[in-house]
Scaffold this motif. Sequence first.
Motif, PDB file in Angstrom:
ATOM      1  N   PRO A  26      38.350  33.095  27.321  1.00 53.44           N
ATOM      2  CA  PRO A  26      37.227  33.172  28.254  1.00 53.44           C
ATOM      3  C   PRO A  26      37.647  33.753  29.596  1.00 53.44           C
ATOM      4  CG  PRO A  26      38.069  30.934  28.166  1.00 53.44           C
ATOM      5  CD  PRO A  26      38.800  31.698  27.091  1.00 53.44           C
ATOM      6  N   HIS A  27      36.759  34.539  30.189  1.00 57.23           N
ATOM      7  CA  HIS A  27      36.979  35.052  31.540  1.00 57.23           C
ATOM      8  C   HIS A  27      35.933  34.408  32.444  1.00 57.23           C
ATOM      9  CE1 HIS A  27      37.562  38.723  34.425  1.00 57.23           C
ATOM     10  NE2 HIS A  27      37.810  37.557  34.993  1.00 57.23           N
ATOM     11  N   PHE A  28      36.346  33.315  33.093  1.00 60.49           N
ATOM     12  CA  PHE A  28      35.500  32.631  34.054  1.00 60.49           C
ATOM     13  C   PHE A  28      35.769  33.272  35.414  1.00 60.49           C
ATOM     14  CE2 PHE A  28      36.085  29.331  30.746  1.00 60.49           C
ATOM     15  CZ  PHE A  28      34.746  29.120  30.438  1.00 60.49           C
ATOM     16  N   LYS A  29      34.758  33.894  35.990  1.00 64.93           N
ATOM     17  CA  LYS A  29      34.960  34.784  37.127  1.00 64.93           C
ATOM     18  C   LYS A  29      34.627  34.110  38.455  1.00 64.93           C
ATOM     19  CE  LYS A  29      33.493  38.381  33.924  1.00 64.93           C
ATOM     20  NZ  LYS A  29      32.484  39.375  33.583  1.00 64.93           N
ATOM     21  N   PRO A  30      35.132  34.685  39.554  1.00 64.29           N
ATOM     22  CA  PRO A  30      34.738  34.213  40.880  1.00 64.29           C
ATOM     23  C   PRO A  30      33.418  34.849  41.309  1.00 64.29           C
ATOM     24  CG  PRO A  30      36.341  35.972  41.099  1.00 64.29           C
ATOM     25  CD  PRO A  30      36.176  35.730  39.616  1.00 64.29           C
ATOM     26  N   ASN A  31      32.848  34.327  42.400  1.00 65.18           N
ATOM     27  CA  ASN A  31      31.734  35.025  43.020  1.00 65.18           C
ATOM     28  C   ASN A  31      32.211  36.366  43.546  1.00 65.18           C
ATOM     29  OD1 ASN A  31      30.152  32.873  42.366  1.00 65.18           O
ATOM     30  ND2 ASN A  31      29.745  32.221  44.474  1.00 65.18           N
ATOM     31  N   PHE A  32      31.265  37.196  44.017  1.00 66.53           N
ATOM     32  CA  PHE A  32      31.624  38.577  44.354  1.00 66.53           C
ATOM     33  C   PHE A  32      32.816  38.626  45.294  1.00 66.53           C
ATOM     34  CE2 PHE A  32      31.132  42.440  46.981  1.00 66.53           C
ATOM     35  CZ  PHE A  32      31.459  43.345  45.972  1.00 66.53           C
ATOM     36  N   ASN A  33      33.786  39.471  44.952  1.00 64.53           N
ATOM     37  CA  ASN A  33      35.074  39.529  45.636  1.00 64.53           C
ATOM     38  C   ASN A  33      35.502  40.992  45.686  1.00 64.53           C
ATOM     39  OD1 ASN A  33      37.822  39.270  46.410  1.00 64.53           O
ATOM     40  ND2 ASN A  33      37.945  37.254  45.444  1.00 64.53           N
TER      41      ASN A  33
ATOM     42  N   PHE B 122      48.750  28.461  40.298  1.00 63.05           N
ATOM     43  CA  PHE B 122      49.845  29.053  39.509  1.00 63.05           C
ATOM     44  C   PHE B 122      51.224  28.502  39.848  1.00 63.05           C
ATOM     45  CE2 PHE B 122      46.533  32.369  39.994  1.00 63.05           C
ATOM     46  CZ  PHE B 122      46.027  32.292  38.716  1.00 63.05           C
ATOM     47  N   ARG B 123      51.278  27.317  40.384  1.00 66.71           N
ATOM     48  CA  ARG B 123      52.572  26.704  40.679  1.00 66.71           C
ATOM     49  C   ARG B 123      53.401  26.598  39.396  1.00 66.71           C
ATOM     50  NH1 ARG B 123      53.537  23.074  44.965  1.00 66.71           N
ATOM     51  NH2 ARG B 123      51.320  22.585  45.071  1.00 66.71           N
ATOM     52  N   GLY B 124      54.616  27.146  39.420  1.00 65.26           N
ATOM     53  CA  GLY B 124      55.549  27.012  38.315  1.00 65.26           C
ATOM     54  C   GLY B 124      55.593  28.156  37.327  1.00 65.26           C
ATOM     55  N   ILE B 125      54.644  29.128  37.400  1.00 63.17           N
ATOM     56  CA  ILE B 125      54.712  30.260  36.469  1.00 63.17           C
ATOM     57  C   ILE B 125      55.737  31.269  36.977  1.00 63.17           C
ATOM     58  CG2 ILE B 125      52.271  29.916  35.928  1.00 63.17           C
ATOM     59  CD1 ILE B 125      51.727  32.643  37.295  1.00 63.17           C
ATOM     60  N   PRO B 126      56.271  32.152  36.121  1.00 60.83           N
ATOM     61  CA  PRO B 126      57.225  33.161  36.594  1.00 60.83           C
ATOM     62  C   PRO B 126      56.628  34.009  37.725  1.00 60.83           C
ATOM     63  CG  PRO B 126      57.212  33.075  34.202  1.00 60.83           C
ATOM     64  CD  PRO B 126      56.095  32.193  34.650  1.00 60.83           C
ATOM     65  N   GLY B 127      57.471  34.388  38.663  1.00 60.65           N
ATOM     66  CA  GLY B 127      56.993  35.106  39.836  1.00 60.65           C
ATOM     67  C   GLY B 127      56.333  36.429  39.556  1.00 60.65           C
ATOM     68  N   THR B 128      56.666  37.065  38.427  1.00 67.26           N
ATOM     69  CA  THR B 128      56.068  38.357  38.094  1.00 67.26           C
ATOM     70  C   THR B 128      54.924  38.237  37.093  1.00 67.26           C
ATOM     71  OG1 THR B 128      57.727  38.667  36.352  1.00 67.26           O
ATOM     72  CG2 THR B 128      58.218  39.597  38.529  1.00 67.26           C
ATOM     73  N   ALA B 129      54.591  37.020  36.662  1.00 66.47           N
ATOM     74  CA  ALA B 129      53.524  36.830  35.673  1.00 66.47           C
ATOM     75  C   ALA B 129      52.165  37.119  36.297  1.00 66.47           C
ATOM     76  CB  ALA B 129      53.555  35.408  35.120  1.00 66.47           C
ATOM     77  N   PRO B 130      51.237  37.652  35.510  1.00 73.56           N
ATOM     78  CA  PRO B 130      49.919  37.990  36.068  1.00 73.56           C
ATOM     79  C   PRO B 130      49.045  36.783  36.360  1.00 73.56           C
ATOM     80  CG  PRO B 130      49.962  38.470  33.720  1.00 73.56           C
ATOM     81  CD  PRO B 130      51.366  38.113  34.108  1.00 73.56           C
ATOM     82  N   GLY B 131      49.319  35.648  35.703  1.00 69.94           N
ATOM     83  CA  GLY B 131      48.449  34.492  35.879  1.00 69.94           C
ATOM     84  C   GLY B 131      47.132  34.673  35.158  1.00 69.94           C
ATOM     85  N   TYR B 132      46.224  33.740  35.376  1.00 62.98           N
ATOM     86  CA  TYR B 132      44.914  33.796  34.707  1.00 62.98           C
ATOM     87  C   TYR B 132      44.134  35.013  35.191  1.00 62.98           C
ATOM     88  CZ  TYR B 132      40.258  32.466  33.112  1.00 62.98           C
ATOM     89  OH  TYR B 132      39.015  32.454  32.514  1.00 62.98           O
ATOM     90  N   MET B 133      43.844  35.913  34.279  1.00 59.81           N
ATOM     91  CA  MET B 133      43.037  37.102  34.531  1.00 59.81           C
ATOM     92  C   MET B 133      43.506  37.875  35.770  1.00 59.81           C
ATOM     93  SD  MET B 133      41.057  37.273  32.029  1.00 59.81           S
ATOM     94  CE  MET B 133      40.602  36.194  30.654  1.00 59.81           C
TER      95      MET B 133
END
Length: 842
Positions: free
Chosen positions: A429-436, A704-715
């Motif tokens: 799923p891609h749960f999106k933010p408000n307009f950004n 994103f605390r704890g994920i690899p520094g170069t990882a894209p993270g969620y979406m």
Amino acid sequence: MARTPTKPPTPPARNLLCFIDRMDMSGIGGWAVDFAAPRASLHLRVLIDGVITDMLICDLHRDDAHLVSQENSRIGFRYEIPERYRDGLRHELTLATLDGTPVPMTSRNGGQLAALSICLAKPVRIDGLVDGMVDGLIQGWALRVDEHAGTRLGGSRILVTMEGQPVAELLADQYRADVAESLDCEAACGFIFSPPPELRRKRRNVFRFLVLPERHELQGSPLEIIYPEEGARERIEALIARTDELFAFAYRMRRDLQASLPRERYLLADYPRWAAVSLPLAASRAVARYGALPASQPRVSLICPVYRPAIGDFIAMIDSVKKQSYGNWELLLVDDASNDPALTTAMRDLAKADPRIKCLAQKRNGGIARASNAAIAKAKGQFIAFLDHDDLLEPAALEIMLRAQNATGAKLLYSDEDKAERAGTLCEPHFKPNFNHRFLLEVNYICHFVMVEAQTLRQTGGLDTKLDGAQDHDLLLRLCETLTTDDIHHVPEILYHWRKTATSTSAAGALAKPKAAAAGAACVAAHLARRGLPALVESRNNLTCYEVRWQIPAKTRKAAGVSILIPFRDHIDMTLECVEALRRHTKDVTFEIILLDNWSTSAESGAFTAQQANLPNTKIIRIAEPFNFSRLNNIGARAAQHDYLLFLNNDVIVHDPLWLRHMLDECLADPCVGAVGAKLLYPDETVQHAGVVLGVGGVADHAFRGIPGTAPGYMMHALAAQEISAVTGACMLVRKNAFLATGGFDEQELSIAFNDIDLCVKLRQAGWKIIFTPDAVAEHRESISRGDDFNEAKIARFMLENEVMRQRYPEILPNDPYYNPHFSREGGVYRELRILPASEKN
């Protein structure tokens, strides 16, 4: 006067017959005929377990055809069962005409069949493990290993039993990156089991996990789980309610008790189970959130370029449109020179069955943008929406979008989306933010489902044919040039299912379409040039995610100086390393260092401050007071000589020469930016800070605390610059005039915790933007200078400041506009989902 939506005509009765005379380990064969049109070869939908898998053309010659039809001998067919259904389990195969009319089947066994049962198997072995209880849920994984074919596939069915009786059947199709990396296998192999409430009431459960159909018991099974007794459960619930008032021990007590109290939970990996419960509530939530449909019942034109789709997926897309709860629509199908007779026949027959479906044909293949523009030119609706040729809409998609438009007056609306596997399972799923807008520069996060006011779209000029692969991103950016923020509305509901295929971006990521990345970078650069904001735009790691490097004149940047404020108390070695790194690595920015000595008493501190005071562009301010982070920095801000303030912890070490330039350029490129935060990494190069989300865990939490520094993270949220609600004060750049105008940090009630969050909220209330940039990276050795903020002696103070924030911002904290409302506010950021009730308005 409201118009009555066009209704499709009632189809005439059909006289259909299908005979199955061959069924083996690879497929089925037989013949089928429509006695109302015996000369035509039938085109049939093939459905397995209710999911359209293919289109079948009955055009093989049959020597025995004269026994059924004297006019056509080409009525035979042969259908190979797809590999994914050869799993040793029973599946049901049904046939239907293109318009959905079921086709009855008979066989040599006699009698009429509504569905044909198939059970095909191949030799495999089972690998798997029950991990145990993780975050209150039983988790594990299972793989079917075919050594001959060299495959290791998930998707197995898992039978859960207790005391010899079945209690649940699971599907091992959840994402397990750890298993995929370790075993070089398919990642969709995990399963999660949440014992139902009636079983949790028992003191002790012993569960067995068996892979079907072999009933192979997984390693780690049986698994024993012990739950609190009923009386204990009641006491736990009472204590949880009480802990909010008992500051001294509330923080640890509430966390521990909540972990021990079983509850229904939906991790992000458990999305299909969440979707089954939540998606049917979307229409009711829309009524509560937006109110009535437009009285005028406007027509919506759905634009759908078509080029060689899998025919089963194409038909399923048509079905999803025909099932819309809102009926005043038209579907414009544009065949972009597919040169596929079966597709042409299907399109013609489907349009004939429903006058709302209109077919257009391109003489030569011109690409998705040209085909879309052809449909836009013919569209008659007041609103235009975009649909790919193999994707699916939720049944209430158009209804919900129109309710939202009627309530907000928006001219551009977009919804959340997910992806659909070949077998119909919903995922990713891609749960999106408000307009950004800042995020849109780096990622086309809007993507699907998009509805635009037709007049606005035509004034914008349609899609750019030179930018196929990023034509939708370009269109959105051009729309942003003419629309205000109030004209753009995010509908926080999953309304669109993006089909995963071997060649689609949805299945394989941006690397599946390498030209898309180049086209996307070009459209972003062109958009910024039109707005008078020159920048270099490059793809990040060949993804359709872009780095925007602002081209600020060197004189402008040099004139915009930065005062770097660093509080410290002793810890001289750390503070020295911090300031030396600043002087050694910071380039292209004019800056001064203001060291805020908060009552240091060590023998080394005197020599250190004397040495630093003798260095150019350095000030020492001694503040002999108890520690108050807010007051220290407010004193430093009043002494600062430059227009920008950089609040920096003395345990933050910079290494990149352009770290401060990246932060300052965000402010210089946009005069509405009030504060900028950096990406901070722990010494092991995992993320400590990549923005802050409001409301998670009560007040706020780092993303994103704890994920690899170069990882894209969620979406891509950890990889892309974006507007957010707050950033940490450990490394935060703020305009001095904005800081002073909003009163600076709160010295009275937020002396230690949440003062940075409070400042960001005040800045946003005053109309300033907060930006997170991943391109300014520093190392953060968190809390070395002050110790763990959550030890026993400090819990009462922390909980008091927590309560100050909750009472000060009761509406703002739970409703972060950049964090989708479907994410839980418990259990971490981008990790867990929640079910919003039908009456939910957020």
